[in-house]
Design a protein around this motif. Structure first.
Motif, PDB file in Angstrom:
ATOM      1  N   CYS A  12       0.680  -1.228  -0.104  1.00  0.00           N
ATOM      2  CA  CYS A  12       0.106  -0.048   0.091  1.00  0.00           C
ATOM      3  C   CYS A  12       0.880   1.336  -0.011  1.00  0.00           C
ATOM      4  CB  CYS A  12      -0.912  -0.019   1.280  1.00  0.00           C
ATOM      5  SG  CYS A  12      -0.188   0.160   2.820  1.00  0.00           S
ATOM      6  N   LEU A  13       0.219   2.210  -0.327  1.00  0.00           N
ATOM      7  CA  LEU A  13       0.888   3.627  -0.414  1.00  0.00           C
ATOM      8  C   LEU A  13       0.929   4.402   0.971  1.00  0.00           C
ATOM      9  CD1 LEU A  13       0.177   4.632  -4.043  1.00  0.00           C
ATOM     10  CD2 LEU A  13       2.328   3.758  -3.021  1.00  0.00           C
ATOM     11  N   ASP A  14      -0.143   4.028   1.889  1.00  0.00           N
ATOM     12  CA  ASP A  14      -0.432   4.623   3.138  1.00  0.00           C
ATOM     13  C   ASP A  14      -1.015   3.696   4.101  1.00  0.00           C
ATOM     14  OD1 ASP A  14      -2.090   5.935   5.139  1.00  0.00           O
ATOM     15  OD2 ASP A  14      -2.004   8.020   4.055  1.00  0.00           O
ATOM     16  N   GLN A  15      -0.300   3.288   5.017  1.00  0.00           N
ATOM     17  CA  GLN A  15      -0.773   2.271   5.880  1.00  0.00           C
ATOM     18  C   GLN A  15      -1.980   2.733   6.683  1.00  0.00           C
ATOM     19  OE1 GLN A  15       3.212   1.841   7.566  1.00  0.00           O
ATOM     20  NE2 GLN A  15       2.926  -0.590   7.337  1.00  0.00           N
ATOM     21  N   THR A  16      -2.253   3.802   7.050  1.00  0.00           N
ATOM     22  CA  THR A  16      -3.421   4.167   7.815  1.00  0.00           C
ATOM     23  C   THR A  16      -4.730   4.257   6.969  1.00  0.00           C
ATOM     24  OG1 THR A  16      -2.403   5.586   9.305  1.00  0.00           O
ATOM     25  CG2 THR A  16      -4.482   6.033   9.288  1.00  0.00           C
ATOM     26  N   ALA A  17      -4.364   4.837   5.683  1.00  0.00           N
ATOM     27  CA  ALA A  17      -5.554   4.951   4.690  1.00  0.00           C
ATOM     28  C   ALA A  17      -6.132   3.639   4.216  1.00  0.00           C
ATOM     29  CB  ALA A  17      -5.302   5.672   3.598  1.00  0.00           C
ATOM     30  N   ALA A  18      -4.947   2.600   3.984  1.00  0.00           N
ATOM     31  CA  ALA A  18      -5.259   1.075   3.627  1.00  0.00           C
ATOM     32  C   ALA A  18      -5.979   0.546   4.780  1.00  0.00           C
ATOM     33  CB  ALA A  18      -4.041   0.355   3.357  1.00  0.00           C
ATOM     34  N   ARG A  19      -5.582   0.697   6.095  1.00  0.00           N
ATOM     35  CA  ARG A  19      -6.274  -0.152   7.225  1.00  0.00           C
ATOM     36  C   ARG A  19      -7.701   0.321   7.325  1.00  0.00           C
ATOM     37  NH1 ARG A  19      -4.275   2.420  12.146  1.00  0.00           N
ATOM     38  NH2 ARG A  19      -5.862   3.937  11.447  1.00  0.00           N
ATOM     39  N   ASP A  20      -7.893   1.707   7.073  1.00  0.00           N
ATOM     40  CA  ASP A  20      -9.235   2.226   7.171  1.00  0.00           C
ATOM     41  C   ASP A  20     -10.039   1.629   6.083  1.00  0.00           C
ATOM     42  OD1 ASP A  20      -8.345   3.735   9.338  1.00  0.00           O
ATOM     43  OD2 ASP A  20      -8.274   5.642   8.208  1.00  0.00           O
TER      44      ASP A  20
END
Length: 136
Positions: A12-20
């Motif tokens: 992913c490119l952004d772990q927080t956005a992917a987790r969300d």
């Protein structure tokens, strides 16, 4: 002896956005969000009915070489990375539910020899296949 698959990786490119996305949109549960070392996070999600399997949401970086990490980032940006196959009870109903949440579909539900299949894109560019298995 190997007993099962317990971990798989989605870049992913952004772990927080992917987790969300995986938690809030697809309905997975958060499992781990921990700092490995300064600047590196270990983020996993999983399905509530499968506690043995975790999906690591990983930024392209070590242990990949700089060249390989750049390639993965480029492929994510192009939407050219495959991800997971996700089994669903009713592909058409899941299509309607996820479409209402704004999920990008690359392929609407279609009959296949093995069941009904649709393809979505996650918010990092990975494509995920939704499969409603044919009975029997």
């Amino acid at each position: 002896m190997i007993t099962n698959v317990s971990l798989t990786t989605i870049y992913c490119l952004d772990q927080t956005a992917a987790r969300d996305f995986y938690v809030d949109v697809l309905g997975f549960e958060p499992r781990v969000d921990a700092e490995m070392w300064p600047g590196a996070r270990w983020v996993t999600v999983g399905h509530r009915d499968h506690p043995e399997l975790e999906i690591t949401l990983m930024l392209p970086g070590p242990p990949l070489s700089d060249e390989a990490a750049a390639f993965v980032r480029d492929q994510l940006g192009k939407g050219a990375m495959g991800g997971l196959g996700l089994q669903v009870d009713d592909c058409r109903a899941t299509y309607a539910e996820l479409s209402a949440k704004g999920v990008e579909f690359l392929q609407e539900p279609a009959e296949r020899p093995y069941g009904v299949e649709a393809v979505i894109r996650d918010n990092s560019g990975n494509w995920l296949v939704l499969v409603e298995k044919q009975p029997g």
